[in-house]
Write a protein that holds these residues in place. Structure first.
Motif, PDB file in Angstrom:
ATOM      1  N   MET B   1       0.846  -1.210   0.000  1.00 37.44           N
ATOM      2  CA  MET B   1       0.000   0.000   0.000  1.00 37.44           C
ATOM      3  C   MET B   1       0.876   1.254   0.000  1.00 37.44           C
ATOM      4  N   ASP B   2       0.471   2.234  -0.774  1.00 41.80           N
ATOM      5  CA  ASP B   2       1.215   3.486  -0.775  1.00 41.80           C
ATOM      6  C   ASP B   2       0.775   4.289   0.448  1.00 41.80           C
ATOM      7  N   ARG B   3       1.656   4.369   1.458  1.00 48.17           N
ATOM      8  CA  ARG B   3       1.286   5.005   2.712  1.00 48.17           C
ATOM      9  C   ARG B   3       1.659   6.481   2.709  1.00 48.17           C
ATOM     10  N   ARG B   4       1.476   7.115   1.570  1.00 45.68           N
ATOM     11  CA  ARG B   4       1.771   8.533   1.479  1.00 45.68           C
ATOM     12  C   ARG B   4       0.486   9.304   1.204  1.00 45.68           C
ATOM     13  N   LEU B   5       0.515  10.553   1.622  1.00 47.76           N
ATOM     14  CA  LEU B   5      -0.659  11.387   1.437  1.00 47.76           C
ATOM     15  C   LEU B   5      -0.636  12.017   0.052  1.00 47.76           C
ATOM     16  N   PRO B   6      -1.795  12.478  -0.423  1.00 48.93           N
ATOM     17  CA  PRO B   6      -1.870  12.990  -1.787  1.00 48.93           C
ATOM     18  C   PRO B   6      -0.864  14.106  -2.043  1.00 48.93           C
ATOM     19  N   GLU B   7      -0.294  14.082  -3.223  1.00 52.27           N
ATOM     20  CA  GLU B   7       0.741  15.065  -3.549  1.00 52.27           C
ATOM     21  C   GLU B   7       0.179  16.459  -3.723  1.00 52.27           C
ATOM     22  N   ASN B   8      -1.111  16.535  -4.057  1.00 51.56           N
ATOM     23  CA  ASN B   8      -1.652  17.870  -4.272  1.00 51.56           C
ATOM     24  C   ASN B   8      -1.830  18.622  -2.964  1.00 51.56           C
ATOM     25  N   ILE B   9      -1.662  17.939  -1.833  1.00 53.21           N
ATOM     26  CA  ILE B   9      -1.746  18.625  -0.546  1.00 53.21           C
ATOM     27  C   ILE B   9      -0.349  19.071  -0.132  1.00 53.21           C
ATOM     28  N   GLU B  10       0.565  18.167  -0.136  1.00 55.52           N
ATOM     29  CA  GLU B  10       1.958  18.510   0.128  1.00 55.52           C
ATOM     30  C   GLU B  10       2.813  17.468  -0.559  1.00 55.52           C
ATOM     31  N   SER B  11       4.111  17.664  -0.516  1.00 58.35           N
ATOM     32  CA  SER B  11       4.939  16.765  -1.298  1.00 58.35           C
ATOM     33  C   SER B  11       5.098  15.404  -0.610  1.00 58.35           C
ATOM     34  N   ALA B  12       4.045  14.639  -0.658  1.00 55.85           N
ATOM     35  CA  ALA B  12       4.005  13.239  -0.254  1.00 55.85           C
ATOM     36  C   ALA B  12       4.652  12.899   1.088  1.00 55.85           C
ATOM     37  N   PRO B  13       4.274  13.556   2.167  1.00 55.70           N
ATOM     38  CA  PRO B  13       4.814  13.133   3.459  1.00 55.70           C
ATOM     39  C   PRO B  13       4.137  11.836   3.933  1.00 55.70           C
ATOM     40  N   GLN B  14       4.703  11.216   4.966  1.00 57.21           N
ATOM     41  CA  GLN B  14       4.183   9.950   5.463  1.00 57.21           C
ATOM     42  C   GLN B  14       2.941  10.183   6.327  1.00 57.21           C
ATOM     43  N   ILE B  15       2.132   9.130   6.441  1.00 62.35           N
ATOM     44  CA  ILE B  15       0.939   9.218   7.296  1.00 62.35           C
ATOM     45  C   ILE B  15       1.373   9.122   8.757  1.00 62.35           C
ATOM     46  N   LEU B  16       2.306   8.199   9.017  1.00 61.72           N
ATOM     47  CA  LEU B  16       2.731   7.995  10.397  1.00 61.72           C
ATOM     48  C   LEU B  16       4.094   8.629  10.662  1.00 61.72           C
ATOM     49  N   ASP B  17       4.204   9.174  11.872  1.00 61.90           N
ATOM     50  CA  ASP B  17       5.477   9.710  12.313  1.00 61.90           C
ATOM     51  C   ASP B  17       5.812   8.891  13.567  1.00 61.90           C
ATOM     52  N   GLY B  18       6.671   7.911  13.427  1.00 64.61           N
ATOM     53  CA  GLY B  18       6.891   6.953  14.512  1.00 64.61           C
ATOM     54  C   GLY B  18       5.656   6.073  14.622  1.00 64.61           C
ATOM     55  N   SER B  19       5.108   5.972  15.823  1.00 66.46           N
ATOM     56  CA  SER B  19       3.932   5.112  15.960  1.00 66.46           C
ATOM     57  C   SER B  19       2.639   5.934  16.011  1.00 66.46           C
ATOM     58  N   HIS B  20       2.742   7.234  15.732  1.00 60.43           N
ATOM     59  CA  HIS B  20       1.545   8.084  15.756  1.00 60.43           C
ATOM     60  C   HIS B  20       1.337   8.762  14.406  1.00 60.43           C
ATOM     61  N   LEU B  21       0.176   9.396  14.260  1.00 49.84           N
ATOM     62  CA  LEU B  21      -0.115  10.082  12.996  1.00 49.84           C
ATOM     63  C   LEU B  21       0.770  11.322  12.868  1.00 49.84           C
ATOM     64  N   SER B  22       1.226  11.575  11.650  1.00 50.40           N
ATOM     65  CA  SER B  22       2.072  12.752  11.442  1.00 50.40           C
ATOM     66  C   SER B  22       1.206  14.017  11.534  1.00 50.40           C
ATOM     67  N   GLU B  23       1.875  15.123  11.791  1.00 47.93           N
ATOM     68  CA  GLU B  23       1.179  16.424  11.848  1.00 47.93           C
ATOM     69  C   GLU B  23       0.437  16.663  10.536  1.00 47.93           C
ATOM     70  N   HIS B  24       1.117  16.304   9.463  1.00 47.72           N
ATOM     71  CA  HIS B  24       0.535  16.542   8.140  1.00 47.72           C
ATOM     72  C   HIS B  24      -0.743  15.724   7.947  1.00 47.72           C
ATOM     73  N   ALA B  25      -0.667  14.433   8.350  1.00 51.45           N
ATOM     74  CA  ALA B  25      -1.847  13.576   8.193  1.00 51.45           C
ATOM     75  C   ALA B  25      -3.020  14.149   8.973  1.00 51.45           C
ATOM     76  N   LEU B  26      -2.742  14.625  10.192  1.00 43.31           N
ATOM     77  CA  LEU B  26      -3.812  15.187  11.020  1.00 43.31           C
ATOM     78  C   LEU B  26      -4.387  16.445  10.381  1.00 43.31           C
ATOM     79  N   GLU B  27      -3.520  17.269   9.828  1.00 44.00           N
ATOM     80  CA  GLU B  27      -4.002  18.508   9.215  1.00 44.00           C
ATOM     81  C   GLU B  27      -4.893  18.206   8.007  1.00 44.00           C
TER      82      GLU B  27
END
Lengths: 241, 202
Positions: B1-27
């Protein structure tokens, strides 16, 4: 005075991440405590064992399941449907989850989180459908139609209004250009690519601006809350409560 | 699975940051801009059990709601400026009379596009008064070939009405006065309300 560093003129942000200017004097720069995120709860649970115990109606396992998921179920439902009847809705959802597990509908215990989420989403769709049908049926009957008030409660409205005031304060300290970026992103819902291209920004500048504005918003909110708590405390102390 | 967020939002950051959701995913989740079902599932499954990320998401929600309200209020306020020297005002007025005012008047006649969403707790949709409004309504999930639209004010008075086809979800209304309105969609030839939208004209 609150200060938001403009991306046009980046300044050092003090010791902490607050972005408060060391010279403003009102909020002395603080070093935030080292915040270590708690471990992911999902990684600490033996899902297979939990599911097996629920299947034999083990009360401790049911209680563990409830304490593990009830807050999250509530959170997802409130985001979609608001707070009306929330406790009943969480309870109904939890009962459906338990019954489904006991019927053996969950084949892979490791997918319990996904299973619960699917049931929550289905429940949300059912609530919306029921609401729609009820309103339609009421409209078929002659007489006054009761429509639930979807506005916020007075407390929620007061909090929202206070948050908006804080944000206005934060915006007042932003440069015109920073305000334009925030307006484009949050109000006009333009994409990051479009904003960066049209305003000649790179990704880092864009991200920094947003995170600084959010940080200032949080700091100011905390400051006001502390001030209110202090005021409440001194009023209570004076009145001997 | 591609665990990256859509590129049109930001340049493909990860969903998880360590064992939690990344700031970007939450935003991105808070802004309702995750379209991938797989990513949405990952985010929501984590939120189901993680109070830490739930609190972080809550702070994003509050920030976004406050930002939108404050920016809306700011953009609707008339700008106040200190007047300049007299000669400059006269010169600026002359230039405006010749070059700026005619196009500006023309622009003021232009229709304003307004999207009406039927999402619960969505922020109130606002539109300027006394302008032509091109309204777009959300017909997702509706199946009838045509609908009747009606606009009521908060006293229940009908201010405008018309009909639309399922194939086109747009219609226009001319200059509404500042007030709270309700846009109601009913099945053509029936009183059955299919959708109702709030519209605040300022």
């Amino acid at each position: 005075m609150l200060v938001i560093n403009s991306i046009d003129d980046p300044k050092p942000m003090g010791n902490g991440q607050s972005g408060a200017s060391p010279s403003d004097g009102i909020f002395p720069p603080q070093t935030p405590p080292a915040l270590v995120p708690p471990p992911d709860p999902a990684q600490q649970i033996n899902w297979t064992e939990l599911v097996q115990k629920i299947q034999v109606n083990d009360q401790a396992a049911l209680s563990e399941l409830y304490s593990l998921f009830s807050r999250g179920i509530k959170f997802l439902i409130v985001r979609q449907l608001g707070r009306q009847d929330i406790d009943d809705r969480v309870h109904d959802t939890f009962v459906i989850v338990v019954q489904a597990i006991q019927r053996g509908d969950l084949r892979d215990p490791e997918r319990l989180m996904g299973f619960v989420r699917t049931i929550v989403r289905r429940q949300i769709a059912n609530f919306i459908e029921k609401n729609y049908t009820r309103r339609r049926d009421e409209l078929d009957i002659d007489g006054p139609v009761k429509i639930a008030d979807s506005h916020s409660s007075p407390e929620e409205a007061a909090i929202q209004s206070q948050n908006a005031q804080i944000m206005e304060e934060v915006l007042r300290d932003c440069s015109r250009r920073d305000r334009e970026i925030l307006t484009r992103f949050y109000l006009l819902e333009q994409t990051q690519e479009q904003i960066c291209k049209e305003m000649d920004l790179n990704d880092t500048q864009f991200r920094l601006l947003k995170s600084r504005a959010k940080q200032r918003f949080s700091d100011e909110g905390r400051r006001r809350m502390a001030k209110n708590n202090l005021r409440t405390f001194s009023v209570r102390k004076r009145s001997g409560v | 699975m591609d665990r990256r967020l859509p590129e049109n939002i930001e340049s493909a950051p990860q969903i998880l940051d360590g064992s939690h959701l990344s700031e970007h995913a939450l935003e991105v989740y808070s802004l309702g801009k995750i379209s991938s079902e797989e990513i949405l599932a990952t985010v929501e499954e984590h939120l189901l059990v993680c109070a830490y990320c739930e609190n972080r998401l809550d702070s994003f929600d509050k920030f976004h709601a406050a930002a939108k309200t404050a920016l809306e209020a700011e953009s609707s306020k008339p700008k106040q400026r200190k007047p300049g020297p007299l000669w400059l005002i006269v010169f600026a007025a002359s230039v405006a009379a010749i070059f700026v005012i005619p196009p500006a008047l023309k622009q003021n006649d232009a229709a304003v596009a307004v999207d009406l969403a039927s999402i619960r707790n969505a922020p109130a949709v606002t539109a300027p008064s006394n302008r032509r409004l091109d309204l777009t309504v959300d017909l997702t999930g509706l199946t009838a070939p045509s609908y009747k639209w009606e606009i009521f004010n908060s006293n229940g008075q009908l201010k405008a009405s018309g009909s639309i086809e399922k194939t086109s979800n747009k219609f226009s209304v001319e200059g509404l006065d500042p007030a709270q309105y309700w846009v109601r969609l009913t099945l053509a030839g029936s009183a059955q309300v299919e959708r109702e939208f709030s519209l605040l004209v300022r």
